[in-house]
Design an enzyme around this catalytic site. Structure first.
Site, PDB file in Angstrom:
ATOM      1  N   TYR A 194       3.453   2.714  65.409  1.00 29.33           N
ATOM      2  CA  TYR A 194       2.755   1.803  64.502  1.00 29.33           C
ATOM      3  C   TYR A 194       3.680   1.445  63.332  1.00 29.33           C
ATOM      4  O   TYR A 194       4.848   1.853  63.300  1.00 29.33           O
ATOM      5  CB  TYR A 194       1.424   2.426  64.057  1.00 29.33           C
ATOM      6  CG  TYR A 194       0.508   2.646  65.244  1.00 29.33           C
ATOM      7  CD1 TYR A 194       0.079   1.558  66.010  1.00 29.33           C
ATOM      8  CD2 TYR A 194       0.120   3.919  65.641  1.00 29.33           C
ATOM      9  CE1 TYR A 194      -0.732   1.745  67.128  1.00 29.33           C
ATOM     10  CE2 TYR A 194      -0.688   4.109  66.758  1.00 29.33           C
ATOM     11  CZ  TYR A 194      -1.106   3.022  67.494  1.00 29.33           C
ATOM     12  OH  TYR A 194      -1.895   3.197  68.614  1.00 29.33           O
ATOM     13  N   GLN A 200      -6.883   9.485  57.732  1.00 29.08           N
ATOM     14  CA  GLN A 200      -5.572   9.009  58.159  1.00 29.08           C
ATOM     15  C   GLN A 200      -5.463   7.526  57.803  1.00 29.08           C
ATOM     16  O   GLN A 200      -6.180   6.691  58.354  1.00 29.08           O
ATOM     17  CB  GLN A 200      -5.367   9.205  59.669  1.00 29.08           C
ATOM     18  CG  GLN A 200      -3.921   8.923  60.068  1.00 29.08           C
ATOM     19  CD  GLN A 200      -3.651   9.017  61.553  1.00 29.08           C
ATOM     20  OE1 GLN A 200      -4.385   8.438  62.352  1.00 29.08           O
ATOM     21  NE2 GLN A 200      -2.602   9.724  61.936  1.00 29.08           N
ATOM     22  N   ALA A 235      -7.266   6.932  62.772  1.00 27.13           N
ATOM     23  CA  ALA A 235      -6.445   5.943  62.067  1.00 27.13           C
ATOM     24  C   ALA A 235      -7.383   4.943  61.399  1.00 27.13           C
ATOM     25  O   ALA A 235      -8.171   4.275  62.073  1.00 27.13           O
ATOM     26  CB  ALA A 235      -5.533   5.245  63.067  1.00 27.13           C
ATOM     27  N   GLY A 272      -6.555  17.946  69.285  1.00 22.64           N
ATOM     28  CA  GLY A 272      -7.179  16.660  69.559  1.00 22.64           C
ATOM     29  C   GLY A 272      -8.229  16.758  70.641  1.00 22.64           C
ATOM     30  O   GLY A 272      -9.389  17.109  70.398  1.00 22.64           O
ATOM     31  N   ARG A 273      -7.807  16.489  71.883  1.00 26.00           N
ATOM     32  CA  ARG A 273      -8.777  16.335  72.978  1.00 26.00           C
ATOM     33  C   ARG A 273      -9.649  17.561  73.199  1.00 26.00           C
ATOM     34  O   ARG A 273     -10.802  17.429  73.614  1.00 26.00           O
ATOM     35  CB  ARG A 273      -8.032  15.955  74.262  1.00 26.00           C
ATOM     36  CG  ARG A 273      -7.535  14.514  74.229  1.00 26.00           C
ATOM     37  CD  ARG A 273      -6.480  14.274  75.277  1.00 26.00           C
ATOM     38  NE  ARG A 273      -5.277  15.044  74.988  1.00 26.00           N
ATOM     39  CZ  ARG A 273      -4.222  15.122  75.780  1.00 26.00           C
ATOM     40  NH1 ARG A 273      -4.238  14.492  76.938  1.00 26.00           N
ATOM     41  NH2 ARG A 273      -3.160  15.844  75.432  1.00 26.00           N
ATOM     42  N   SER A 314      -7.558  16.651  65.076  1.00 24.55           N
ATOM     43  CA  SER A 314      -6.553  15.585  65.086  1.00 24.55           C
ATOM     44  C   SER A 314      -7.223  14.218  64.946  1.00 24.55           C
ATOM     45  O   SER A 314      -8.343  14.022  65.444  1.00 24.55           O
ATOM     46  CB  SER A 314      -5.778  15.645  66.411  1.00 24.55           C
ATOM     47  OG  SER A 314      -4.512  15.049  66.292  1.00 24.55           O
TER      48      SER A 314
HETATM   49  C1  FNR Z   1      -5.567   9.888  69.748  1.00 22.06           C
HETATM   50  N1  FNR Z   1      -4.440  10.122  68.958  1.00 22.06           N
HETATM   51  C2  FNR Z   1      -4.346   9.555  67.711  1.00 22.06           C
HETATM   52  N2  FNR Z   1      -3.327   9.886  66.870  1.00 22.06           N
HETATM   53  C3  FNR Z   1      -3.297   9.420  65.608  1.00 22.06           C
HETATM   54  O1  FNR Z   1      -2.381   9.757  64.866  1.00 22.06           O
HETATM   55  N3  FNR Z   1      -4.271   8.576  65.155  1.00 22.06           N
HETATM   56  C4  FNR Z   1      -5.305   8.181  65.955  1.00 22.06           C
HETATM   57  O2  FNR Z   1      -6.205   7.471  65.499  1.00 22.06           O
HETATM   58  C5  FNR Z   1      -5.325   8.635  67.277  1.00 22.06           C
HETATM   59  N4  FNR Z   1      -6.308   8.246  68.147  1.00 22.06           N
HETATM   60  C6  FNR Z   1      -6.507   8.920  69.324  1.00 22.06           C
HETATM   61  C7  FNR Z   1      -7.653   8.708  70.082  1.00 22.06           C
HETATM   62  C8  FNR Z   1      -7.903   9.468  71.217  1.00 22.06           C
HETATM   63  C9  FNR Z   1      -9.173   9.264  71.996  1.00 22.06           C
HETATM   64  C10 FNR Z   1      -6.966  10.441  71.623  1.00 22.06           C
HETATM   65  C11 FNR Z   1      -7.200  11.308  72.846  1.00 22.06           C
HETATM   66  C12 FNR Z   1      -5.802  10.618  70.917  1.00 22.06           C
HETATM   67  C13 FNR Z   1      -3.508  11.194  69.308  1.00 22.06           C
HETATM   68  C14 FNR Z   1      -4.109  12.563  68.953  1.00 22.06           C
HETATM   69  O3  FNR Z   1      -4.330  12.670  67.560  1.00 22.06           O
HETATM   70  C15 FNR Z   1      -3.209  13.719  69.399  1.00 22.06           C
HETATM   71  O4  FNR Z   1      -1.997  13.629  68.699  1.00 22.06           O
HETATM   72  C16 FNR Z   1      -2.946  13.697  70.907  1.00 22.06           C
HETATM   73  O5  FNR Z   1      -4.140  13.507  71.624  1.00 22.06           O
HETATM   74  C17 FNR Z   1      -2.279  14.982  71.358  1.00 22.06           C
HETATM   75  O6  FNR Z   1      -3.052  16.094  70.998  1.00 22.06           O
HETATM   76  P1  FNR Z   1      -4.066  16.822  72.062  1.00 22.06           P
HETATM   77  O7  FNR Z   1      -5.118  15.846  72.409  1.00 22.06           O
HETATM   78  O8  FNR Z   1      -3.222  17.213  73.239  1.00 22.06           O
HETATM   79  O9  FNR Z   1      -4.586  18.019  71.294  1.00 22.06           O
END
Ligand code: FNR
Length: 365
Positions: free
Chosen positions: A186, A102, A60, A332-333, A23
């Site tokens: 956004y 992205q 992003a 993601g995380r 992600s």
């Molecule tokens: C994010 N998320 C995020 N989403 C996105 O569309 N663009 C981005 O740049 C970011 N940046 C970002 C940074 C960090 C450190 C985190 C933890 C999250 C959201 C991420 O892509 C994801 O949608 C969420 O974290 C939920 O998924 P997980 O982490 O539960 O698998």
């Protein structure tokens, strides 16, 4: 045969080797506020490609200066930015992953400090800037927000062009997937949602008018992105504001079909972010997956769907695909905790033959 986590996914003429995507996750790690990729970005993306994910998506990446969330965000508003990303895409491709970018504009949520510095709105004299949005209503921070400008028609044209130019540069940099960021409050989400888009011109008001600018951006990106390479769009399927007029899952289904007609291959279904009053139902395992499933079931087109949010185990990711709730598991995380999520998944699910373990790491998997 039932698809599972290791069934390749054809999109346009590109095939993903498996159904795991890293992600997009902002790293807020550019030096000197210049938006250029650093060693940190290399390690962040490269190690997850070594880990076997079918798609490694950048954070992003701002299409113009004013579109950064923080001053330290990654950008792609010049050819130098593309050059700085090219080594990363080469490396990701060599591992068998598809590098995605992205493309983003932070709208009225731009100009904040990094999360570990408080995520506070920055006034122009503190290194912030005037933000852009559908109206001049700033994001309702507790502290004063930097000034927000209601975008004029000329601003709309500039930002549309910035997305197209960014896509052109991303292609030069070697990316194979372009994802348009239309989620999380956004800029493009601000146009979609009636919470933030109260414009009275052709770009605000009813559903058709609110989706006009995001669709124009998608079309502009699609025009420069080759047909054989996929375009993704990330949306927030719901604003999580049930008590007021807001963007709903039904709106997302309608929008997904329109995006598909505009040439989008996969919709990446997230949620929330438009307003601090949002009520997140729960943050547990797979907390947003139901929205992806509803979009997948609701669309009339053959648009593919990615689900994100609280996916942490191989079994969970695999069952998403097996049960037809999503075509792609976006993690993601858990990828921050375990860059080798996909290699571990293959091991755990008894599918070792489906992944290419780098020879250097062979004795570990
Ligand atoms: C994010 N998320 C995020 N989403 C996105 O569309 N663009 C981005 O740049 C970011 N940046 C970002 C940074 C960090 C450190 C985190 C933890 C999250 C959201 C991420 O892509 C994801 O949608 C969420 O974290 C939920 O998924 P997980 O982490 O539960 O698998």
């Amino acid at each position: 045969m039932t698809d599972d986590l290791f069934t390749p996914l054809p999109l346009s003429e590109t095939t993903l080797s498996n159904r795991v995507m890293v992600s997009p996750m902002c790293q807020y790690s550019c030096d000197a506020r210049d938006g250029l990729a650093t060693d940190w970005h290399f390690q962040h993306l490269a190690s997850r490609a070594v880990g076997g994910a079918g798609v490694v998506m950048t954070e992003a990446t701002a299409v113009e200066l004013r579109g950064r969330i923080s001053p330290e965000d990654l950008g792609i508003w010049s050819d130098d930015h593309a050059d700085a990303l090219a080594d990363i895409t080469d490396f990701v491709r060599e591992q068998g992953s598809r590098p995605g970018i992205q493309l983003a504009h932070a709208g009225r949520k731009a100009a904040t400090s990094r999360p570990w510095e408080g995520h506070d709105p920055l006034q122009p004299e503190e290194g912030g800037w005037e933000t852009l949005a559908p109206t001049d209503e700033p994001y309702p921070y507790d502290d004063d927000a930097p000034p927000t400008r209601a975008m004029t028609e000329a601003d709309l044209a500039d930002v549309r062009d910035a997305f197209a130019d960014a896509a052109r540069r991303a292609l030069d940099a070697g990316f194979e997937i372009a994802e348009v960021h239309a989620a999380h409050g956004y800029l493009l989400h601000e146009f979609l949602s009636p919470v933030t888009n109260t414009r009275e011109d052709a770009y605000g008001g009813d559903f058709e008018s609110r989706i006009r600018f995001p669709l124009e951006v998608i079309e502009a990106v699609r025009e420069v992105w080759p047909d054989e390479k996929p375009v993704f769009v990330r949306i927030s399927a719901t604003d999580w504001l049930p008590d007021r007029e807001s963007w709903t899952v039904d709106d997302s289904i309608r929008f997904a079909d329109r995006a598909s007609e505009a040439g989008v291959d996969l919709i990446d279904v997230s949620a929330g972010g438009i307003h601090p009053d949002q009520q997140i139902p729960s943050g547990g395992p797979g907390y947003q997956i139901r929205y992806g499933r509803r979009v997948r079931e609701g669309v009339d087109t053959d648009l593919k769907v990615g689900a994100v949010g609280g996916i942490t185990t191989p079994e969970q990711a695999d069952s998403l695909v097996r049960n037809g709730r999503a075509d792609l598991a976006i993690v993601g995380r858990e990828h921050l905790r375990d860059p080798y999520f996909t290699l571990h998944a293959a091991q755990k699910l008894g599918r070792d033959d489906e992944v290419d373990v780098p020879p250097q790491y062979h004795r570990a998997f």
